[in-house]
Design an enzyme around this catalytic site. Structure first.
Site, PDB file in Angstrom:
ATOM      1  N   LYS A 181       0.837  -1.198   0.000  1.00  0.00           N
ATOM      2  CA  LYS A 181       0.000   0.000   0.000  1.00  0.00           C
ATOM      3  C   LYS A 181       0.880   1.260   0.000  1.00  0.00           C
ATOM      4  O   LYS A 181       2.095   1.175  -0.067  1.00  0.00           O
ATOM      5  CB  LYS A 181      -0.946  -0.041   1.195  1.00  0.00           C
TER       6      LYS A 181
HETATM    7  C1  LIG Z   1      -9.254  -3.145  -1.724  1.00  0.00           C
HETATM    8  C2  LIG Z   1      -8.624  -3.902  -0.592  1.00  0.00           C
HETATM    9  N1  LIG Z   1      -9.333  -4.138   0.514  1.00  0.00           N
HETATM   10  C3  LIG Z   1      -8.802  -4.777   1.572  1.00  0.00           C
HETATM   11  C4  LIG Z   1      -7.501  -5.224   1.566  1.00  0.00           C
HETATM   12  C5  LIG Z   1      -6.956  -5.958   2.746  1.00  0.00           C
HETATM   13  O1  LIG Z   1      -5.902  -5.285   3.376  1.00  0.00           O
HETATM   14  P1  LIG Z   1      -4.997  -5.992   4.460  1.00  0.00           P
HETATM   15  O2  LIG Z   1      -4.000  -6.840   3.742  1.00  0.00           O
HETATM   16  O3  LIG Z   1      -4.367  -4.876   5.223  1.00  0.00           O
HETATM   17  O4  LIG Z   1      -5.912  -6.825   5.323  1.00  0.00           O
HETATM   18  C6  LIG Z   1      -6.709  -4.991   0.440  1.00  0.00           C
HETATM   19  C7  LIG Z   1      -5.319  -5.463   0.392  1.00  0.00           C
HETATM   20  O5  LIG Z   1      -4.787  -5.871  -0.599  1.00  0.00           O
HETATM   21  C8  LIG Z   1      -7.293  -4.317  -0.678  1.00  0.00           C
HETATM   22  O6  LIG Z   1      -6.584  -4.078  -1.792  1.00  0.00           O
END
Ligand SMILES: Cc1ncc(COP(=O)(O)O)c(C=O)c1O
Length: 378
Positions: A181
């Site tokens: 991210k």
């Molecule tokens: C659109 C979206 N939502 C949720 C997530 C989940 O994030 P995390 O890996 O911090 O749980 C991601 C991660 O790739 C994502 O791209």
């Protein structure tokens, strides 16, 4: 030349900040997490922010405090990382997939409204790849239908919708701090909250709903016996992660500017390459460019897979476009007709873009991309 797909922007001084936390002896959720939450809330224009273990758990908690539970439906785009739907399922509810806009790849408010039933409890716009969803229609339709809005802002820290920061618009927006991210804490999530009572409930729920935080107990002048008015989870971020997050937050503007610069270079070049289309830029949004997805137009002389393979042979790492959750075995049986989603996931690929990618590397990517598409087209 080797071109990696992405790399977190770590400058080397983060180690000292983490070491300071270790030396303090307070390594789990404590004063640094609180400090990070305050700085984060300020940066995204929210009343408050609550840290969690990752964005998936942030979404799960945000849906939970929005009243989502067994028997409920939550409208989500299928064109998203599977975590979006899993967070709904983790609350015992059913994700209902609605189509995306063919140009922005974000949830289409008209398709979302058409998917509302008497069981719909919430709607989850995703600011996909850091491009804000068209929030005004979502907030308006939620008001009209009496349903909740939880934003999946995993990729959208620092993004703006009509000049307003993502985090300041709706009641709850969830951000990811995963290394892919915009900024990272290794793993981590943050819920931007615009209601003080909800923020306090979220803070309790992430530590088994205990009504006294470790920080409050530490500062107490008398013995404190905690109680548990409801059930919760353990979703605590550590102070070591928060120290890293504070360093990253300091660099956010620099990171966003460099991402925007690289995206503009890609778009200017790709505009002239046949069979390829740069990402659409709606006038209402300032995006983070968490990823840069280029579209291979119908009639192109090679498939997306073939193009990715050729780039890989050139030493260039790419990724397929955003997945379509309803096409996965895990969500087999989801009754969804989603032509724009299916086209978007089939035809797009993501190119390397990250602070640290040199202009030379980027020019090489552009050159190889154009060569593969035009050589075959000739
Ligand atoms: C659109 C979206 N939502 C949720 C997530 C989940 O994030 P995390 O890996 O911090 O749980 C991601 C991660 O790739 C994502 O791209």
């Amino acid at each position: 030349m080797q071109v990696p797909f992405t790399r977190p922007y770590l400058r080397g001084d983060e180690g000292a900040a983490v070491a300071e936390v270790i030396a303090s002896g307070w390594v789990s959720q404590g004063p640094r997490v609180r400090e990070f939450e305050t700085a984060f809330a300020e940066r995204v224009g929210a009343l408050d922010a609550v840290a969690t273990t990752n964005c998936t758990s942030a979404l799960q908690l945000a849906l939970y405090v929005s009243g989502v539970g067994p028997g409920d439906e939550v409208i989500v785009p299928s064109l998203s990382f599977i975590a979006t739907a899993n967070a709904v399922w983790q609350n015992g509810a059913t994700p209902v997939f609605a189509d995306v806009d063919a140009r922005t790849y974000n949830l289409d408010p008209v398709a979302a409204e058409a998917a509302i039933t008497e069981r719909t409890r919430a709607i989850m716009p995703v600011h996909q790849l850091g491009l804000p969803a068209d929030m005004d229609p979502f907030l308006e339709l939620a008001r009209r239908h009496g349903i909740q809005v939880v934003e999946d802002a995993a990729c959208a820290i620092g993004a703006r919708y009509k000049g307003r920061l993502i985090g300041s618009l709706g009641p709850l927006a969830c951000f990811s701090l995963h290394p892919r991210k915009v900024i990272t804490t290794g793993e981590g999530g943050m819920i931007a909250v615009n209601d003080g009572e909800v923020a306090e409930r979220l803070r309790r729920l992430r530590q088994h709903a205990m009504d006294v935080s470790d920080l409050a107990r530490h500062g107490a002048t008398d013995v404190v016996i905690e109680s548990y008015p409801e059930r919760g989870w353990n979703l605590r971020m550590t102070d070591m992660q928060a120290a890293l997050g504070l360093c990253q937050l300091d660099r956010l503007d620099e990171i966003l500017a460099e991402r925007a610069r690289q995206a503009a270079r890609y778009s200017a070049a790709i505009d002239h390459v046949p069979h390829l289309e740069p990402p659409f830029e709606p006038g209402y949004a300032e995006r983070t460019w968490q990823s840069y997805a280029v579209r291979l137009l119908p009639g192109a002389p090679l498939s997306r897979m073939e193009l990715m393979r050729r780039l890989m042979t050139d030493g260039i790492a790419t990724r397929r476009g955003v997945m379509a959750i309803h096409e996965e075995q895990a969500y087999a049986g989801a009754d969804a007709v989603l032509p724009n989603t299916e086209a978007a996931t089939r035809d797009s690929l993501m190119l390397p873009l990250f602070p640290g990618l040199s202009d030379e590397q980027q020019d090489y990517v552009i050159d190889r991309l154009a060569t593969h598409v035009t050589a075959l087209a000739a």
